[in-house]
Design an enzyme around this catalytic site. Sequence first.
Site, PDB file in Angstrom:
ATOM      1  N   ASP A 116       7.627   5.522   6.928  1.00 31.64           N
ATOM      2  CA  ASP A 116       8.485   5.245   5.785  1.00 31.64           C
ATOM      3  C   ASP A 116       9.283   3.972   6.049  1.00 31.64           C
ATOM      4  O   ASP A 116       9.440   3.540   7.193  1.00 31.64           O
ATOM      5  CB  ASP A 116       9.426   6.431   5.555  1.00 31.64           C
ATOM      6  CG  ASP A 116       9.962   6.495   4.140  1.00 31.64           C
ATOM      7  OD1 ASP A 116       9.694   5.572   3.351  1.00 31.64           O
ATOM      8  OD2 ASP A 116      10.659   7.480   3.818  1.00 31.64           O
ATOM      9  N   CYS A 149       6.760  14.101  -3.324  1.00 31.59           N
ATOM     10  CA  CYS A 149       7.951  14.578  -2.625  1.00 31.59           C
ATOM     11  C   CYS A 149       9.165  14.551  -3.551  1.00 31.59           C
ATOM     12  O   CYS A 149       9.188  13.869  -4.571  1.00 31.59           O
ATOM     13  CB  CYS A 149       8.217  13.719  -1.395  1.00 31.59           C
ATOM     14  SG  CYS A 149       9.322  14.517  -0.191  1.00 31.59           S
TER      15      CYS A 149
END
Length: 209
Positions: free
Chosen positions: A131, A12
């Site tokens: 996350d 990412c």
Amino acid sequence: MTVERRVRTKICGITRAEDARAAIEAGADALGFVFYQASPRYVAPHSAQEIISRIAPFPAKVGLFVDPDREFVDAVLAQVALDVLQFHGDEDPAFCSSFGKPYIKAVRMKPGIDLHTVCRRHAGAAALLLDSYSDTGHGGTGTVFDWNNIPADLTRPVILAGGLTTANVSRAIAACKPYAVDVSSGVELDKGVKDKDAITAFIREVTHA
């Protein structure tokens, strides 16, 4: 015959074509492009499309948003050939599913979060991305949360994020058995600038985990 399940890898925070190519060469399954202007890894839509136009077609291209206006998502989709949308804010399920693309719902693992409830609420999500929680940011914190807080019986596939590096991703996979892992800061030279060798080493660890 038993088929061994492979853990996928998403790189990412892609901001440069050379980083995208390095991720693809190393075997990444998905590339993440951040369309959140407060992020140091933000990439303008026209720049993201320029990168995508110069790389191979098969790794999934994922667009990351944080509480966006509908008009902004529509504008990005008009410019960028995305395969999947990833929502990191307080977006509701109807909004997330309204763009005609599979979506990933990110969950910031603050104390007391009930992932079973999140799974029921976002039953249409392709996956949940778990996350680390921070008061100051939406991902890319480089910190690890307590993997013991992930129930083993969730009804949506889990993408594990939050402070993953070459040094800990094998342990993370053994502990959580996720569908995929997501890394950003753990393979960077600087925010938004990836390290080719770190990407290769990270994906090697995932493959051998």
